[in-house]
Design a protein around this motif. Structure first.
Motif, short mmCIF file in Angstrom:
data_model
loop_
_atom_site.label_atom_id
_atom_site.label_comp_id
_atom_site.label_asym_id
_atom_site.label_seq_id
_atom_site.Cartn_x
_atom_site.Cartn_y
_atom_site.Cartn_z
N TYR A 41 72.47 41.54 58.77
CA TYR A 41 71.05 40.96 57.94
C TYR A 41 71.31 40.19 56.85
N ASN A 63 59.42 37.83 58.63
CA ASN A 63 60.49 38.36 58.92
C ASN A 63 60.62 39.91 59.45
N HIS A 79 64.09 41.80 58.40
CA HIS A 79 64.23 41.67 56.82
C HIS A 79 65.32 42.63 56.43
#
Length: 345
Positions: free
Chosen positions: A112, A204, A208
């Motif tokens: 991420y 996103n 996200h």
């Protein structure tokens, strides 16, 4: 107590300055900015002229460790992890407003955030700073991982229902909105006026950075693996987050029963306000403040609990919560420096 702020030109830093300016126990000794070192703070933020007279400095870890007891990091991700270990080793406590120390899973951080996680020994020292669930651990920590804005609004909205086993934890749908200040102060086409004005868009989805953070908190509380559906949106307002959450109730609870449960759960937590039946909060009602306001509706027709949770993304979602955590770390009254009304209208 002398403190410093690293990352001095961002919105998080200037909000820290706003609240710390009148904090009775703290003086901001240094504001550090790599891109603006040697520049007067008032040149970057003219609204502090004749109020805060300070020249921003370059980072020197050895000098900083001799001058301050606590450092706030209002930096982008993948910065603080390279500095905090050296400061902590010199006895300086750190509050990190970025995501560098929030996640424990290195693979998820890589997926991420796109980089290696901080050194494992410092990840293990870090405490996740959501005061409403982690107060005792916050008191002792030297590395405070300040929660993200979306996770703060979302988890505070869900926590009583999770902890009291009122809902099906296998189905959590989060529909969240943020103002443009959540994107930071740097220029971006995404928040360009002509792109954002009179517009409203999702972004996103599925990638996200706050998804693994939300799931980590909920997994810890449920003691089982939790996955969520999280759809963030950006809306044409400066500040605020609204997280609207949908979960299946395990029984036919009334709205009043759930509100009573939430009010009892948060009765000792001064910055969470649970609204009365039939009243839902709006972002304007927490603007500029450290409050999280929660409204509930039990949809008896569908068996869903609908939770509406609002915060100011720059305050309870960032700098205000960081100061709340500092107060807990040093044994000061939790509301010190933060006890003010929201700005309205």
């Amino acid at each position: 107590m002398d403190v410093a702020i690293i990352g001095g030109t961002g919105y998080g830093a200037v909000e820290l300055l706003r609240f710390l300016h009148n904090h009775p126990h703290v003086e901001v000794k240094k504001v550090i900015s790599h891109s603006n070192s040697g520049t007067d703070l008032a040149e970057v933020y003219p609204h502090v002229v004749d109020i805060i007279d300070m020249e921003m400095a370059e980072l020197d870890v050895d000098t900083l460790a001799e001058e301050v007891e606590l450092v706030f990091f209002a930096t982008p991700s993948n910065v603080s992890k390279n500095v905090i270990p050296a400061l902590v080793d010199k006895g300086v406590r750190c509050i990190d407003l970025s995501g560098d120390f929030r996640l424990r899973d290195g693979e998820k951080y890589q997926a991420y955030y796109g980089e290696e996680i901080a050194p494992r020994e410092y990840i293990e020292k870090a405490v996740y700073g959501l005061p409403e669930i982690n107060k005792q651990a916050i008191k002792q920590t030297s590395i405070l991982a300040n929660p993200g804005c979306y996770p703060t609004a979302t988890t505070l909205g869900l926590m009583p229902a999770f902890d009291k086993d009122l809902v099906d934890r296998s189905s959590v749908i989060i529909d969240a909105k943020t103002g443009v200040s959540g994107a930071g102060r740097s220029l971006s086409l995404n928040v360009h006026f002509s792109e954002m004005n009179e517009n409203f868009k999702a972004y996103n989805i599925g990638v996200h950075k706050h998804i693994p953070e939300i799931e980590q908190i909920l997994t810890d509380r449920a003691n089982k693996d939790i996955q969520v559906i999280f759809t963030p949106h950006i809306v044409p307002m400066t500040r605020g987050i609204m997280s609207t959450i949908y979960v299946d109730m395990k029984d036919n609870y009334s709205t009043k029963q759930l509100i009573d449960t939430y009010q009892t759960y948060y009765q000792d937590h001064p910055f969470v306000r649970v609204r009365k039946e039939g009243v839902l909060p709006s972002t304007r009602e927490v603007y500029g403040s450290n409050y999280c306001d929660i409204g509930l509706y039990a949809d008896e027709r569908t068996g869903k609990l609908i939770i509406v949770s609002v915060i100011d993304n720059l305050v309870k979602g960032a700098s205000g919560q960081a100061i709340q955590n500092m107060n807990i770390m040093y044994g000061w009254e939790e509301k010190t420096g933060l006890d003010q009304l929201p700005i309205y209208p």
